[in-house]
Motif scaffolding. Structure first.
Motif, short mmCIF file in Angstrom:
data_model
loop_
_atom_site.label_atom_id
_atom_site.label_comp_id
_atom_site.label_asym_id
_atom_site.label_seq_id
_atom_site.Cartn_x
_atom_site.Cartn_y
_atom_site.Cartn_z
N PHE A 1 29.49 20.50 -13.92
CA PHE A 1 29.71 21.77 -13.24
C PHE A 1 28.91 22.89 -13.89
CE2 PHE A 1 31.99 25.64 -12.24
CZ PHE A 1 32.15 25.51 -10.88
N PRO A 2 28.23 23.73 -13.12
CA PRO A 2 28.40 23.97 -11.71
C PRO A 2 27.68 22.99 -10.79
CG PRO A 2 26.82 25.53 -12.55
CD PRO A 2 27.32 24.72 -13.72
N PHE A 3 26.98 22.04 -11.35
CA PHE A 3 26.34 21.02 -10.52
C PHE A 3 27.39 20.03 -10.03
CE2 PHE A 3 23.05 22.14 -13.69
CZ PHE A 3 22.07 22.61 -12.84
N THR A 4 27.19 19.50 -8.83
CA THR A 4 28.01 18.41 -8.32
C THR A 4 27.06 17.34 -7.82
OG1 THR A 4 28.10 19.23 -6.04
CG2 THR A 4 29.81 20.05 -7.56
N ALA A 5 27.58 16.25 -7.32
CA ALA A 5 26.73 15.17 -6.82
C ALA A 5 25.82 15.65 -5.69
CB ALA A 5 27.58 14.00 -6.35
N THR A 6 26.25 16.65 -4.96
CA THR A 6 25.45 17.13 -3.82
C THR A 6 24.92 18.55 -4.00
OG1 THR A 6 27.46 17.87 -2.70
CG2 THR A 6 26.66 15.64 -2.19
N THR A 7 25.27 19.22 -5.10
CA THR A 7 24.85 20.60 -5.29
C THR A 7 23.64 20.68 -6.20
OG1 THR A 7 27.13 21.34 -5.11
CG2 THR A 7 25.58 22.90 -6.04
N ARG A 8 22.60 21.29 -5.68
CA ARG A 8 21.41 21.62 -6.46
C ARG A 8 21.15 23.09 -6.22
NH1 ARG A 8 18.16 16.42 -4.31
NH2 ARG A 8 19.42 14.91 -5.40
N PHE A 9 20.60 23.74 -7.20
CA PHE A 9 20.37 25.18 -7.10
C PHE A 9 18.90 25.45 -6.88
CE2 PHE A 9 24.38 24.67 -9.20
CZ PHE A 9 25.17 25.63 -8.57
N GLU A 10 18.62 26.20 -5.81
CA GLU A 10 17.24 26.51 -5.46
C GLU A 10 16.69 27.57 -6.41
OE1 GLU A 10 14.58 28.11 -1.71
OE2 GLU A 10 16.56 27.27 -1.32
N MET A 11 15.47 27.32 -6.86
CA MET A 11 14.79 28.24 -7.76
C MET A 11 13.85 29.12 -6.95
SD MET A 11 14.18 25.49 -10.82
CE MET A 11 13.71 26.69 -12.06
N LYS A 12 13.72 30.37 -7.34
CA LYS A 12 12.90 31.34 -6.62
C LYS A 12 11.83 31.91 -7.54
CE LYS A 12 15.55 31.56 -2.88
NZ LYS A 12 15.14 31.19 -1.59
N ASP A 13 10.71 32.27 -6.95
CA ASP A 13 9.65 32.96 -7.67
C ASP A 13 9.85 34.45 -7.47
OD1 ASP A 13 7.39 33.83 -8.93
OD2 ASP A 13 5.97 32.81 -7.62
N LEU A 14 10.50 35.09 -8.42
CA LEU A 14 10.84 36.50 -8.30
C LEU A 14 9.66 37.43 -8.57
CD1 LEU A 14 14.35 36.33 -10.00
CD2 LEU A 14 13.80 36.23 -7.57
N THR A 15 8.65 36.91 -9.26
CA THR A 15 7.43 37.66 -9.53
C THR A 15 6.26 36.78 -9.10
OG1 THR A 15 8.57 38.50 -11.50
CG2 THR A 15 6.24 39.00 -11.31
N PRO A 16 5.92 36.79 -7.83
CA PRO A 16 4.94 35.83 -7.29
C PRO A 16 3.62 35.72 -8.03
CG PRO A 16 6.00 37.02 -5.52
CD PRO A 16 6.44 37.67 -6.80
N LYS A 17 3.19 36.75 -8.74
CA LYS A 17 1.90 36.65 -9.42
C LYS A 17 1.93 35.71 -10.63
CE LYS A 17 2.71 40.86 -12.04
NZ LYS A 17 2.33 42.21 -12.28
N ASP A 18 3.12 35.36 -11.15
CA ASP A 18 3.17 34.49 -12.33
C ASP A 18 3.46 33.02 -11.99
OD1 ASP A 18 5.90 34.43 -11.81
OD2 ASP A 18 6.49 35.33 -13.70
N SER A 19 3.82 32.72 -10.76
CA SER A 19 4.08 31.34 -10.30
C SER A 19 5.23 30.66 -11.03
CB SER A 19 2.82 30.48 -10.40
OG SER A 19 1.75 31.07 -9.70
N VAL A 20 6.11 31.43 -11.67
CA VAL A 20 7.26 30.87 -12.37
C VAL A 20 8.48 30.99 -11.47
CG1 VAL A 20 8.80 31.07 -14.36
CG2 VAL A 20 6.32 31.36 -14.65
N TYR A 21 9.10 29.84 -11.20
CA TYR A 21 10.31 29.77 -10.38
C TYR A 21 11.50 29.70 -11.32
CZ TYR A 21 7.67 29.14 -6.09
OH TYR A 21 6.85 29.35 -5.01
N SER A 22 12.57 30.44 -10.99
CA SER A 22 13.70 30.58 -11.90
C SER A 22 15.02 30.58 -11.15
CB SER A 22 13.61 31.90 -12.67
OG SER A 22 12.41 32.01 -13.36
N VAL A 23 16.06 30.20 -11.88
CA VAL A 23 17.44 30.37 -11.44
C VAL A 23 18.30 30.47 -12.70
CG1 VAL A 23 18.05 27.91 -11.25
CG2 VAL A 23 19.24 29.58 -9.83
N THR A 24 19.32 31.32 -12.65
CA THR A 24 20.23 31.48 -13.79
C THR A 24 21.61 30.98 -13.39
OG1 THR A 24 18.99 33.39 -14.58
CG2 THR A 24 21.23 33.14 -15.41
#
Length: 129
Positions: free
Chosen positions: A53-76
């Motif tokens: 938890f917070p992950f489950t067998a069917t739960t995955r968390f989508e990562m986003k690129d909040l600063t598109p110029k750096d190409s880094v995708y993140s999730v907290t």
């Protein structure tokens, strides 16, 4: 006097519980995959999955690129204190809108220590030495 003591007790308990949680920011640098079009925003999504938890067998968390110029995708994510000093096994997954998945070759691990952690933005499917 009782109300001040009660208020201090509630604040202390909330502070202890909040401080024992582990807040983790997962980061992935997708620059090479964006350049060679093996990852196309809108056609693919990057997700993180894990083994408790917070992950489950069917739960995955989508990562986003909040600063598109750096190409880094993140999730907290915040992990409850009951997982402090536990080893989280996690992985990144690229899913296409058609439903196909590309998983990393090896699992990743993180020791949850009850404090905030920001993981370095390694490339998808690459690991530190």
């Amino acid at each position: 006097m009782k109300s001040i003591f009660g208020l201090l007790l509630v604040v202390s308990l909330c502070t202890i519980q909040a401080s024992a949680q582990t807040k983790v920011t997962f980061n992935v640098n997708l620059k090479p995959m964006l350049e060679d079009s093996s990852f196309v925003p809108g056609k693919h999504v990057l997700q993180v999955k894990g083994d408790f938890f917070p992950f489950t067998a069917t739960t995955r968390f989508e990562m986003k690129d909040l600063t598109p110029k750096d190409s880094v995708y993140s999730v907290t994510l915040t992990f409850p204190r009951r997982f402090t000093n536990k080893m989280l096994t996690y992985n990144y997954v690229i899913r296409s809108i058609s439903g196909s998945e590309m998983n990393e070759f090896l699992p990743r691990q993180l020791d949850l220590k009850g404090r905030e952690v920001e993981l370095p933005p390694f490339y998808f499917d690459s690991f530190p030495n």
